[in-house]
Design a protein around this motif. Structure first.
Motif, PDB file in Angstrom:
ATOM      1  N   GLN A 322       0.799  -1.215   0.000  1.00 45.12           N
ATOM      2  CA  GLN A 322       0.000   0.000   0.000  1.00 45.12           C
ATOM      3  C   GLN A 322       0.837   1.272   0.000  1.00 45.12           C
ATOM      4  O   GLN A 322       0.324   2.355  -0.266  1.00 45.12           O
ATOM      5  N   HIS A 325       0.736   3.635  -2.951  1.00 48.36           N
ATOM      6  CA  HIS A 325      -0.467   4.438  -3.200  1.00 48.36           C
ATOM      7  C   HIS A 325      -0.549   5.605  -2.220  1.00 48.36           C
ATOM      8  O   HIS A 325      -1.610   5.912  -1.669  1.00 48.36           O
ATOM      9  N   PRO A 327      -1.124   9.141  -0.793  1.00 49.10           N
ATOM     10  CA  PRO A 327      -2.122  10.119  -1.258  1.00 49.10           C
ATOM     11  C   PRO A 327      -1.550  11.190  -2.177  1.00 49.10           C
ATOM     12  O   PRO A 327      -2.244  11.662  -3.092  1.00 49.10           O
ATOM     13  N   ARG A 330      -1.372   9.631  -5.793  1.00 50.90           N
ATOM     14  CA  ARG A 330      -2.462   8.790  -6.289  1.00 50.90           C
ATOM     15  C   ARG A 330      -2.991   9.284  -7.631  1.00 50.90           C
ATOM     16  O   ARG A 330      -3.197   8.513  -8.570  1.00 50.90           O
ATOM     17  N   SER A 334      -2.599   7.669 -12.033  1.00 47.92           N
ATOM     18  CA  SER A 334      -3.761   7.230 -12.802  1.00 47.92           C
ATOM     19  C   SER A 334      -3.379   7.099 -14.272  1.00 47.92           C
ATOM     20  O   SER A 334      -2.438   7.746 -14.744  1.00 47.92           O
ATOM     21  N   TYR A 399       5.498   1.699  -7.131  1.00 49.33           N
ATOM     22  CA  TYR A 399       4.284   1.424  -7.891  1.00 49.33           C
ATOM     23  C   TYR A 399       4.510   0.313  -8.924  1.00 49.33           C
ATOM     24  O   TYR A 399       3.626  -0.513  -9.144  1.00 49.33           O
TER      25      TYR A 399
END
Length: 401
Positions: A322, A325, A327, A330, A334, A399
């Protein structure tokens, strides 16, 4: 258990002696393969006919040189019913399939189960029925050896898997003790651990034979997240300073994984730092798994990544999933902003040197500056601030893991 630990080291010579016995008995060169068409031993019968270059047709040459046959060759031969046969099966020459000379297959069975095949190239005159019957008696002895070896290999696989999947320290300690007993003196030699992931397998016991991987001590499949299975291999080293046996084994397994179907993604291999003894086997497996993840994320590490060579990924692979990811990043991660994320990562990889970044991305500097300003707007991070840059760099790398 210590007696069983000698099975793998002693059986190689036993197989060779039995194959040579069949070659002499029938007056024809013989090869022994397991049921997966992986070469175990081959006999060179000393006769003028055996010196004929046609004896080494493409199928036989590949089997001897690479120690295994292709899936297409396997399917072709199995089409003659060799998996069900209890006696010799005649295979005619078929040049289109690379089989320039006919051969006879002697199925190797134990308690009704086919475990391998002895292959004989056709000779003139061919063997008599009495000779073939005598050869089949030898295959029964080979079958008993293969069965013992398969059982021992299954025991080692189970014990290695228990070590690598143990959830508690005391469980791992017990599993290591069992594995050490099974390996005997081999447990105290230098070794490394290899992870190939994902491994294309139909089940938890779907793994290649230890015999087909030079230097292999034990191997097993281990769950690999949502991607299915990974393959774990414990490989002996001549010296803790020479990793060649491990890198060669990893390359061989990786080639096999990439040539098979069923893998969830492109397989990669990771190699742990060398160890002596089994006390740190769990840590070595973690290193190998982390290196495999790094190899899948960064092609520059090569298809086989060594734990000692993956740099910051030694830390990144230790982060919980996690963490990628965060904030702040984020929105940047995308699909709509993939190009901006790539620009930011290259910029950070190049230590903020705009000229290098623009050249690598093939864009004008003004385009680069515009993209970087957009990155700052989307993330709220200041690319002139060291900690913000570190956060962004780590998140981008994590990521892809």
């Amino acid at each position: 258990m210590r007696q069983n630990a000698r099975v793998m080291s002693d059986s190689k010579d036993d197989y060779q002696e039995l194959v040579d016995e069949i070659s002499e008995l029938l007056g024809a060169p013989a090869t022994l393969e397991n049921r997966d068409f992986e070469l175990i031993a081959f006999g060179a019968y000393d006769s003028e006919g055996d010196l004929d270059p046609s004896a080494l047709d493409p199928v036989r040459t590949r089997s001897i040189l690479t120690r295994r046959s292709t899936a297409a060759v396997r399917a072709w031969f199995e089409g003659f019913g060799i998996t069900r046969a209890t006696g010799p099966v005649r295979i005619p020459p078929t040049p289109d399939a690379g089989v320039y000379r006919g051969r006879t297959c002697l199925p190797v069975r134990h308690r009704g189960v086919v475990l391998g095949y002895v292959w004989l190239l056709d000779t003139d005159p061919g063997p008599t029925d009495r000779q073939l019957a005598a050869a089949m008696e030898v295959t029964a002895r080979i079958g008993a050896l293969l069965a013992d070896e398969a059982q021992h290999g299954a025991d080692l696989s189970r014990e290695l898997r228990a070590v690598l999947t143990a959830e508690r320290d005391w469980q791992r300690d017990m599993a290591v003790a069992e594995l050490r007993t099974a390996l005997g003196s081999r447990a105290d030699t230098p070794h490394a651990v290899i992870c190939v992931a994902p491994w294309p397998s139909a089940g938890p016991d779907d793994a290649p034979s230890v015999r087909t991987v030079p230097g292999a001590t034990a191997l097993c499949t281990v769950p690999w997240g949502t991607a299915g299975q990974s393959l774990a291999l414990l490989v002996r080293l001549r010296s803790a300073d020479v990793l060649t046996p491990a890198t060669s084994a990893a390359g061989r397994l990786l080639e096999r994984a990439r040539g098979a179907s069923g893998a969830a993604g492109t397989p990669a291999a990771g190699l742990s730092a060398p160890r002596t003894g089994l006390a740190e086997l769990g840590a070595a497996w973690w290193e190998a798994s982390a290196a495999a993840r790094a190899a899948r994320a960064e092609t520059r590490f090569g298809p086989v990544a060594e734990w000692t060579s993956i740099g910051p990924f030694r830390l990144l692979t230790a982060l919980p999933p996690q963490s990628a990811h965060d904030p702040a990043v984020r929105v940047l991660l995308s699909p709509a902003h993939r190009e901006l994320a790539r620009t930011a990562e290259v910029y950070l990889d190049c230590a903020g040197q705009a000229g290098r970044v623009a050249a690598e991305l093939g864009i004008h500097r003004q385009t680069l500056y515009y993209r970087l300003s957009r990155v700052e707007q989307l993330t709220g991070l200041d690319l002139d601030d060291g900690e913000d840059r570190l956060l962004l760099h780590m998140a981008l790398k994590a990521y892809r893991l």
